[in-house]
Write an enzyme that holds these catalytic residues in place. Structure first.
Site, short mmCIF file in Angstrom:
data_model
loop_
_atom_site.label_atom_id
_atom_site.label_comp_id
_atom_site.label_asym_id
_atom_site.label_seq_id
_atom_site.Cartn_x
_atom_site.Cartn_y
_atom_site.Cartn_z
N ALA A 101 0.86 -1.19 0.00
CA ALA A 101 0.00 0.00 0.00
C ALA A 101 0.90 1.23 0.00
CB ALA A 101 -0.89 0.01 1.24
N LYS A 102 0.33 2.39 -0.19
CA LYS A 102 1.09 3.64 -0.07
C LYS A 102 0.11 4.78 0.13
CE LYS A 102 5.37 5.17 -0.36
NZ LYS A 102 6.58 4.45 0.07
#
Ligand code: NAD
Length: 411
Positions: A101-102
């Site tokens: 994720a980011k």
């Protein structure tokens, strides 16, 4: 080229090698969830400012999604998407049980007071608290964020969900953080540099290094490289480059940055060069550790270093990567080179779940082991399949995520 196209290109290059079907490519490339939230806050001067916060949750086939939070004026959804996918391949390459994720906010931290930073962070968590969590998605520091920001995230999250420090990593050691997290990415770069150069038959003492960026990753990488007796001849930050052909005094520069709000501005015991010149210096090892997209087809032909370690995310653009492939420049890809940070983040998460404090020696030993094993696996795949280290790392990562996806079942 957009960051997301670069990630796609590297993915496809490896997917072609393992004959991955079109359906599987589509499945692995599509993000599970993308969130964009409004962050309206009152600034110190009483004005209202509105920002946009992003969180892209790319893949959770191998475990809870994991990825940093970036505060930088150029953050946009495309960049976050691309970095989220990179996290999926990165956690798989080092084989830790996380997905990718980011997140990010398009904001310039240098223009904010600490109180404004805190308000923006807490408001962002108000917007995403119900889709993150220790078993779901675990943020961490990235450009423009630090341990203090992580402490605010933990605190804001627990207002909704109760005590659960494993919701975020990179926290201060005094507040459920783990010793060695701050240095982890830079230490990993140093460790991998030593392994890679040994494999290539080069001694540290005979390796001149140019390093772009002197923030969390760059400064710790400089420290570990100089401790391992590499000859660091140039470093830079947003204020420009500092060059000394006989070798820089890294401990002195670290001290200088500590005393000047993490900046090298005003440091006089080196020749001043530009960030562009630094990339083209006559050195044996180049370590871009600041921004993405700094080496393109335009400047790649002028890069003299025979070895590049991607400490930053996506510093080498695919058109430049192609040139390096053809001219035999060895590139250690970001999804392995800077995986030290997420590896120690994983240890921190384990520590939080066990409620048992790890010591620095254990952290360092286990980090070195994970990175050594991963380097050997990537090196072996590259040698056996006669592909670049980047394609080898992607083959490993995609294979692991693909197998987990199939084993878990799609229905
Ligand atoms: P940071 O904010 O601590 O430091 C960034 C550094 O880059 C600073 O020295 C800054 O002055 C410099 N910089 C900014 N603009 C520049 C420019 N135009 N030219 C040259 N230098 C410039 O960020 P960080 O955490 O060290 O992250 C650096 C890179 O490493 C990013 O690509 C990030 O995604 C990646 N990364 C970080 C971690 C981590 O644990 N922090 C982990 C993996 C990857």
């Amino acid at each position: 080229m957009r960051a997301i196209d670069a990630t796609r290109l590297y993915f496809d290059r490896a997917a072609d090698r393992i004959d991955l079907s079109e359906n599987m490519r589509q499945l692995l490339l599509t993000a599970k969830r993308e969130i964009s939230v409004q962050i309206a806050v009152e600034l110190d001067n009483g004005e209202i400012a509105t920002f946009i916060g992003y969180r892209v949750q790319h893949d959770d086939a191998r475990g809870p999604m994991k990825g940093g939070l970036r505060y930088h004026p150029e953050v946009d959804l495309g960049e976050v998407r691309s970095l989220a996918a990179l996290m999926t391949w990165k956690t798989a390459v080092v084989d830790i049980p996380f997905g990718g994720a980011k997140g990010g906010i398009a904001v310039d931290p240098a223009k904010l007071s600490p109180r404004e930073m805190e308000r923006i962070t807490r408001k962002f968590i108000d917007g995403i608290h119900d889709v993150i969590g220790p078993d779901v998605d675990i943020p961490a520091p990235d450009m423009g964020t630090n341990a203090e920001v992580m402490a605010w995230i933990m605190n804001q999250y627990q207002k909704y969900h109760g005590f659960n420090p494993g919701v975020v990593t990179g926290k201060p050691v005094e507040l459920h953080g783990i010793p060695g997290r701050e240095e982890a990415t830079g230490r990993g770069v140093g460790h991998l540099a030593f392994k890679l150069m040994s494999r290539l038959g080069r001694k540290a003492q005979q390796t001149r290094v140019a390093l772009q960026g002197f923030g969390n990753v760059g400064s710790h990488a400089a420290k570990f490289l100089s401790e391992a007796e590499f000859k660091v001849v140039a470093v830079s930050d947003v204020s420009g480059g500092y060059y000394r052909p006989e070798g820089l005094d890294i401990p002195k520069m670290l001290q200088y940055a500590r005393e000047h709000q993490s900046s090298l501005q005003g440091y006089t015991e080196a020749e001043r060069i530009s960030n562009e010149q630094l990339l083209e210096l006559d050195v044996e090892l180049l370590v871009p550790a600041a921004l993405g997209g700094v080496i393109t087809a335009q400047n790649a032909p002028r890069v003299k270093a025979p070895v590049i370690i991607e400490a930053a995310n996506q510093p080498v653009w695919p058109d430049a990567d192609h040139i390096f492939d053809q001219q035999g420049t060895v590139v250690l890809p970001d999804i392995l080179a800077n995986a030290g940070g997420v590896t120690v983040s994983y240890f921190e998460w384990v520590q939080n779940r066990q409620h048992y404090q790890w010591g620095l020696n254990r952290v360092r030993q286990e980090l070195d082991r994970v990175l050594s094993d991963s380097f050997e696996r990537v090196w072996t795949v590259a040698s056996e399949r006669k592909v670049s280290l980047r394609t080898a790392a992607y083959i490993l990562g995609i294979g692991r995520v693909g197998r987990a996806t199939i084993l878990g079942g799609i229905t």
